[in-house]
Design a protein around this motif. Structure first.
Motif, short mmCIF file in Angstrom:
data_model
loop_
_atom_site.label_atom_id
_atom_site.label_comp_id
_atom_site.label_asym_id
_atom_site.label_seq_id
_atom_site.Cartn_x
_atom_site.Cartn_y
_atom_site.Cartn_z
N SER A 1 1.02 -1.44 0.40
CA SER A 1 0.11 0.25 0.26
C SER A 1 0.65 1.32 0.00
O SER A 1 1.98 1.56 0.92
N TYR B 1 -14.20 6.54 -10.03
CA TYR B 1 -13.06 5.45 -10.19
C TYR B 1 -12.96 5.11 -11.33
O TYR B 1 -13.88 4.64 -11.91
N VAL C 1 -9.38 0.10 -11.06
CA VAL C 1 -8.41 0.62 -9.45
C VAL C 1 -9.91 0.80 -8.43
O VAL C 1 -9.52 0.15 -7.43
N PHE D 1 -8.59 1.21 -4.62
CA PHE D 1 -7.92 2.55 -4.50
C PHE D 1 -9.23 3.44 -4.05
O PHE D 1 -10.15 3.20 -4.16
N LEU E 1 -5.39 9.67 -2.43
CA LEU E 1 -5.32 8.57 -3.04
C LEU E 1 -3.99 7.75 -2.07
O LEU E 1 -3.76 7.63 -2.12
N MET F 1 -3.85 3.66 -1.65
CA MET F 1 -3.58 2.85 -2.72
C MET F 1 -3.44 1.49 -1.86
O MET F 1 -2.34 1.46 -1.51
N ASP G 1 0.19 -1.01 -11.94
CA ASP G 1 -0.34 0.33 -10.88
C ASP G 1 1.21 1.53 -11.48
O ASP G 1 1.11 2.07 -10.46
#
Length: 122
Positions: free
Chosen positions: A16, A60, A64, A68, A81, A83, A90
């Motif tokens: 992440s 989105y 994602v 996300f 953001l 993630m 990505d």
């Protein structure tokens, strides 16, 4: 107007990262905000958008969605953001953007940040 991104870096697949974008020189709450990305050798693409107010409408890209999350804190002039479950695909330069309404895939933003690199290793 300045949009300054931070939080990019190198992460393993499944990991992440949280990107931040701090805005200055603008009335932040008057703008929809969004994130775009440009993978190596490809065109820039929409990632996520949020409407003008904190906790507002979000949208989105299919690639994602569910991994996300975009959010904003109007008191801090910042959009985030988050993630999760990152994949090698990505990998890209991620750009923060501001527009007159919620940022959508077809939006042409008014302002852009300089970008922050995200690299996901397999």
């Amino acid at each position: 107007v300045q949009l300054v991104e931070s939080g990019g870096g190198l992460v393993q697949a499944g990991g992440s990262l949280r990107l931040s974008c701090v805005a200055s020189g603008m009335t932040f709450g008057n703008y929809g905000m969004g994130w775009f990305r440009q993978p190596p050798g490809k065109e820039r693409e929409f990632v996520a958008g949020i409407s003008e107010r904190s906790g507002g409408t979000t949208m989105y890209a299919v690639a994602v969605k569910g991994r996300f999350a975009i959010s904003r804190d109007n008191a801090k002039n910042t959009v985030y953001l988050q993630m999760n479950s990152l994949k090698p695909e990505d990998t890209a330069v991620y750009y923060c953007a501001a527009a007159g309404a919620i940022v959508r895939p077809a939006t042409t933003p008014i302002y852009w940040g300089q970008g922050t690199q995200v690299t996901v290793s397999s």
